[in-house]
Design a protein around this motif. Structure first.
Motif, PDB file in Angstrom:
ATOM      1  N   HIS A 160       3.550  11.957  -7.919  1.00 56.13           N
ATOM      2  CA  HIS A 160       2.948  12.635  -9.061  1.00 56.13           C
ATOM      3  C   HIS A 160       2.125  11.678  -9.923  1.00 56.13           C
ATOM      4  N   ASN A 161       2.342  10.360  -9.792  1.00 56.33           N
ATOM      5  CA  ASN A 161       1.543   9.393 -10.549  1.00 56.33           C
ATOM      6  C   ASN A 161       1.432   8.081  -9.781  1.00 56.33           C
ATOM      7  N   PRO A 162       0.632   8.068  -8.712  1.00 58.38           N
ATOM      8  CA  PRO A 162       0.515   6.839  -7.902  1.00 58.38           C
ATOM      9  C   PRO A 162      -0.091   5.678  -8.671  1.00 58.38           C
ATOM     10  N   LEU A 163      -0.934   5.975  -9.687  1.00 51.58           N
ATOM     11  CA  LEU A 163      -1.571   4.896 -10.449  1.00 51.58           C
ATOM     12  C   LEU A 163      -0.526   4.046 -11.156  1.00 51.58           C
ATOM     13  N   LYS A 164       0.465   4.688 -11.779  1.00 48.44           N
ATOM     14  CA  LYS A 164       1.523   3.935 -12.460  1.00 48.44           C
ATOM     15  C   LYS A 164       2.372   3.159 -11.459  1.00 48.44           C
ATOM     16  N   SER A 165       2.534   3.711 -10.263  1.00 48.85           N
ATOM     17  CA  SER A 165       3.277   2.980  -9.230  1.00 48.85           C
ATOM     18  C   SER A 165       2.550   1.702  -8.833  1.00 48.85           C
ATOM     19  N   PHE A 166       1.218   1.803  -8.661  1.00 45.89           N
ATOM     20  CA  PHE A 166       0.446   0.623  -8.298  1.00 45.89           C
ATOM     21  C   PHE A 166       0.415  -0.395  -9.433  1.00 45.89           C
ATOM     22  N   LEU A 167       0.326   0.082 -10.673  1.00 50.88           N
ATOM     23  CA  LEU A 167       0.362  -0.836 -11.811  1.00 50.88           C
ATOM     24  C   LEU A 167       1.709  -1.560 -11.878  1.00 50.88           C
ATOM     25  N   SER A 168       2.796  -0.829 -11.619  1.00 54.05           N
ATOM     26  CA  SER A 168       4.124  -1.458 -11.578  1.00 54.05           C
ATOM     27  C   SER A 168       4.185  -2.525 -10.502  1.00 54.05           C
ATOM     28  N   ALA A 169       3.650  -2.204  -9.318  1.00 55.15           N
ATOM     29  CA  ALA A 169       3.650  -3.173  -8.211  1.00 55.15           C
ATOM     30  C   ALA A 169       2.834  -4.412  -8.573  1.00 55.15           C
ATOM     31  N   LEU A 170       1.703  -4.213  -9.264  1.00 59.92           N
ATOM     32  CA  LEU A 170       0.866  -5.348  -9.663  1.00 59.92           C
ATOM     33  C   LEU A 170       1.581  -6.219 -10.700  1.00 59.92           C
ATOM     34  N   ALA A 190       0.830  -1.214   0.000  1.00 62.69           N
ATOM     35  CA  ALA A 190       0.000   0.000   0.000  1.00 62.69           C
ATOM     36  C   ALA A 190       0.861   1.259   0.000  1.00 62.69           C
ATOM     37  N   CYS A 191       2.003   1.171   0.643  1.00 62.89           N
ATOM     38  CA  CYS A 191       2.908   2.325   0.702  1.00 62.89           C
ATOM     39  C   CYS A 191       3.590   2.606  -0.628  1.00 62.89           C
ATOM     40  N   LEU A 192       3.599   1.615  -1.525  1.00 68.70           N
ATOM     41  CA  LEU A 192       4.329   1.784  -2.779  1.00 68.70           C
ATOM     42  C   LEU A 192       3.769   2.939  -3.610  1.00 68.70           C
ATOM     43  N   GLY A 193       2.461   3.178  -3.497  1.00 67.73           N
ATOM     44  CA  GLY A 193       1.860   4.261  -4.273  1.00 67.73           C
ATOM     45  C   GLY A 193       2.411   5.623  -3.930  1.00 67.73           C
ATOM     46  N   SER A 194       2.860   5.794  -2.695  1.00 66.05           N
ATOM     47  CA  SER A 194       3.381   7.092  -2.270  1.00 66.05           C
ATOM     48  C   SER A 194       4.805   7.325  -2.747  1.00 66.05           C
ATOM     49  N   MET A 195       5.443   6.281  -3.334  1.00 63.14           N
ATOM     50  CA  MET A 195       6.812   6.460  -3.822  1.00 63.14           C
ATOM     51  C   MET A 195       6.855   7.432  -4.994  1.00 63.14           C
ATOM     52  N   GLY A 219       4.791  -6.622 -10.839  1.00 66.46           N
ATOM     53  CA  GLY A 219       5.751  -7.368 -10.021  1.00 66.46           C
ATOM     54  C   GLY A 219       5.102  -8.520  -9.275  1.00 66.46           C
ATOM     55  N   LEU A 220       3.915  -8.277  -8.707  1.00 69.05           N
ATOM     56  CA  LEU A 220       3.192  -9.346  -8.006  1.00 69.05           C
ATOM     57  C   LEU A 220       2.825 -10.465  -8.972  1.00 69.05           C
ATOM     58  N   GLY A 221       2.424 -10.092 -10.193  1.00 73.64           N
ATOM     59  CA  GLY A 221       2.091 -11.100 -11.201  1.00 73.64           C
ATOM     60  C   GLY A 221       3.289 -11.952 -11.574  1.00 73.64           C
ATOM     61  N   MET A 222       4.448 -11.310 -11.730  1.00 70.54           N
ATOM     62  CA  MET A 222       5.669 -12.048 -12.083  1.00 70.54           C
ATOM     63  C   MET A 222       6.068 -13.014 -10.972  1.00 70.54           C
ATOM     64  N   ALA A 223       5.727 -12.667  -9.718  1.00 69.01           N
ATOM     65  CA  ALA A 223       6.079 -13.534  -8.583  1.00 69.01           C
ATOM     66  C   ALA A 223       5.273 -14.827  -8.562  1.00 69.01           C
ATOM     67  N   THR A 224       4.164 -14.889  -9.323  1.00 68.95           N
ATOM     68  CA  THR A 224       3.326 -16.099  -9.325  1.00 68.95           C
ATOM     69  C   THR A 224       3.795 -17.136 -10.343  1.00 68.95           C
ATOM     70  N   LEU A 242       9.926  -4.313  -6.006  1.00 75.07           N
ATOM     71  CA  LEU A 242       9.468  -4.584  -4.640  1.00 75.07           C
ATOM     72  C   LEU A 242       8.217  -5.456  -4.642  1.00 75.07           C
ATOM     73  N   GLY A 243       7.334  -5.224  -5.613  1.00 73.65           N
ATOM     74  CA  GLY A 243       6.161  -6.086  -5.737  1.00 73.65           C
ATOM     75  C   GLY A 243       6.562  -7.528  -6.010  1.00 73.65           C
ATOM     76  N   PHE A 244       7.587  -7.713  -6.843  1.00 75.15           N
ATOM     77  CA  PHE A 244       8.092  -9.058  -7.147  1.00 75.15           C
ATOM     78  C   PHE A 244       8.698  -9.710  -5.908  1.00 75.15           C
ATOM     79  N   VAL A 245       9.484  -8.927  -5.141  1.00 75.50           N
ATOM     80  CA  VAL A 245      10.134  -9.459  -3.938  1.00 75.50           C
ATOM     81  C   VAL A 245       9.097  -9.814  -2.877  1.00 75.50           C
ATOM     82  N   LEU A 246       8.097  -8.942  -2.697  1.00 75.48           N
ATOM     83  CA  LEU A 246       7.108  -9.147  -1.648  1.00 75.48           C
ATOM     84  C   LEU A 246       6.040 -10.159  -2.036  1.00 75.48           C
TER      85      LEU A 246
END
Length: 501
Positions: A166-176, A158-163, A178-183, A439-443
């Protein structure tokens, strides 16, 4: 009083000429391993563990060697992050966010010096914490079960969006992404192949080394080739090698806060330096309210460096007091102890005080060695920026390829690295941040494992995910991180409109 007498006994062990030499060698090797992208502390410790055993080193000497390599890697990982925008290991990902922009501004020496001092402060605070609070913190860390770890991962994501404010949506998409690649890979619980496309090479999943080198190193090479001509320098070298008093004052608060935060995160078994540095960076960004984070703010270098070194030292607490590895690297060190027929846990403090307190004393000594070693070499590291691109780009490519090939010794990993590099290059051209993806991939793997364990314990009852007080606090914080920033922005706009009227 017993603690101090045991500590003095530990210094007597650590300060023998043989162990001092071993600590110095460990610090030097660790810094070099940390500097090389993709290797990281786990590989450094794993490579040296059989060597230490083969040389018939005493148990305390072997542990001192592995521990100093570990903290040396945490120091060294920042060098390639700052100079080349290629993190040496996962804990150094956040350092690149402000360290590399500082290097581009001609402040590579300043970034390297402040990161070295912040690393020293973080490690020292954590080692003092080990001495004073090891038994207490070990019992506190036992309160974290699978559900609590799941809540911690949710909070971190959830904190990743604040990184990227100026564009939290792209941050969340990047994290997602990463999460997808981890599966990808074999499901550990059911044995089902997921997203492998019938390729045996993907059955073990996508390796972290391949992802981080592809997305950072290869994409950075492509950007270098695009934006510079042959023989031109990637970034400007700087004449100033040390930070000044104003910069030190600016970074002091961030360093101290992140040191304590990193230490407590490190105490949690399995949390690791990656989570500590990410949370510390985002916390400092929120506290400062500065728009310069991500553009070369010195606090953005000091905070993650203090946190990841404090976390690395803090991870020794669950290893020594409970026999539970606090990180992947300490898991390898537990294996080293078993080679010597030593079982880590509470009994070690009574049965093997020389080993325990010798290790703690060696951490303090190694920390001083690393500071003394790294500060004079800042000028040497910064001169890497003067290397022309016609030499630097092939060198980065060669080191990256060797690091990736060493994982499975297959050409498939090299092709996957190139493919991910092109994908990362496209994402970076579209202004998608890479750090949330990594970070999404690691987590992702930890998130899934702890979710499944929690549901297995409760026979599928979802209530376990928010039942404990720790879960409730972490989930409320995660929701707050998502909801409060947009509400605060709207409130500020409303106030500005009222003021204009």
């Amino acid at each position: 009083m017993d603690t101090w007498s045991f500590l003095m006994q530990g210094f007597a062990v650590a300060m023998t000429p043989e162990n001092l030499l071993i600590a110095l060698i460990g610090c030097f090797i660790g810094t070099i391993v940390g500097l090389l992208p993709g290797l990281g502390p786990i590989n450094g410790v794993a490579i040296l563990m059989p060597l230490a055993f083969a040389l018939h080193l005493p148990a305390e000497s072997a542990l001192i060697l592995l521990a100093t390599v570990y903290i040396g890697c945490e120091y060294g990982g920042r060098i390639s992050s700052i100079l080349l925008n290629v993190p040496g290991d996962a804990g150094a990902i956040m350092t690149a966010l402000d360290g590399y922009p500082m290097a581009q501004q001609g402040k590579a020496g300043v970034a390297l010096s402040i990161s070295a001092v912040s690393s020293f402060v973080g490690s020292t605070i954590a080692i003092v914490g080990i001495i004073l609070f090891a038994p207490l913190l070990a019992s506190w860390s036992l309160a974290f079960g699978p559900a609590e770890y799941f809540a911690l991962m949710v909070f971190a994501i959830a904190c990743l969006g604040s990184m990227m404010s100026h564009n939290p949506l792209k941050s969340f998409l990047s994290a997602l992404i990463g999460l997808g690649m981890a599966t990808v890979g074999v499901d550990a619980n059911t044995g089902v192949y997921r997203f492998t496309f019938d390729s045996v090479h993907l059955s073990d999943g996508i390796q972290f080394v391949v992802v981080v080198i592809g997305l950072f190193s290869v994409s950075e090479i492509l950007l270098m080739l695009e934006s510079t001509s042959s023989g031109q320098k990637a970034v400007r070298a700087t004449g100033r090698m040390m930070f000044n008093m104003k910069e030190a004052a600016m970074a002091t608060g961030a360093t101290l806060r992140s040191s304590f935060l990193g230490f407590f995160v490190g105490v949690l078994p399995g949390a690791g330096a990656t989570i500590a540095s990410a949370i510390a960076y985002m916390t400092e960004k929120k506290i400062s309210g500065s728009e310069q984070f991500g553009k070369g703010d010195i606090r953005g270098v000091a905070a993650p460096e203090a946190a990841n070194n404090a976390s690395a030292c803090g991870s020794f607490i669950p290893m020594l007091t409970l026999g539970i590895p606090g990180s992947g690297t300490t898991a390898v060190m537990v294996g080293a102890l078993t080679l010597y027929n030593i079982t880590p846990g509470p009994a070690m403090f009574v049965e093997q005080p020389d080993i325990v307190w010798g290790l703690i004393a060696a951490l303090l000594i190694g920390n001083v060695m690393l500071l003394v070693m790294n500060i004079p070499m800042i000028n040497v590291f910064a001169r890497m920026l003067s290397i022309p691109l016609w030499f630097l780009v092939p060198a980065i490519a060669a080191i990256s390829a060797v690091g990736v090939y060493a994982v499975h010794s297959t050409t498939f990993d090299l092709l996957l690295m190139v493919g991910l590099g092109i994908f990362g290059y496209i994402l970076r051209k579209m202004d998608f941040p890479m750090s949330p993806l990594i970070l999404g991939f690691v987590l992702g793997e930890m998130l899934e494992q702890n979710l499944r364990r929690a549901l297995s314990i409760s026979n599928g009852n979802l209530v376990i995910l928010w039942e404990s007080p720790i879960c409730k606090v972490l989930l409320v914080l995660a929701i707050s991180v998502l909801i409060l920033p947009p509400i605060w922005k709207r409130w500020r706009r409303y106030r500005l409109r009222l003021a204009e009227e």
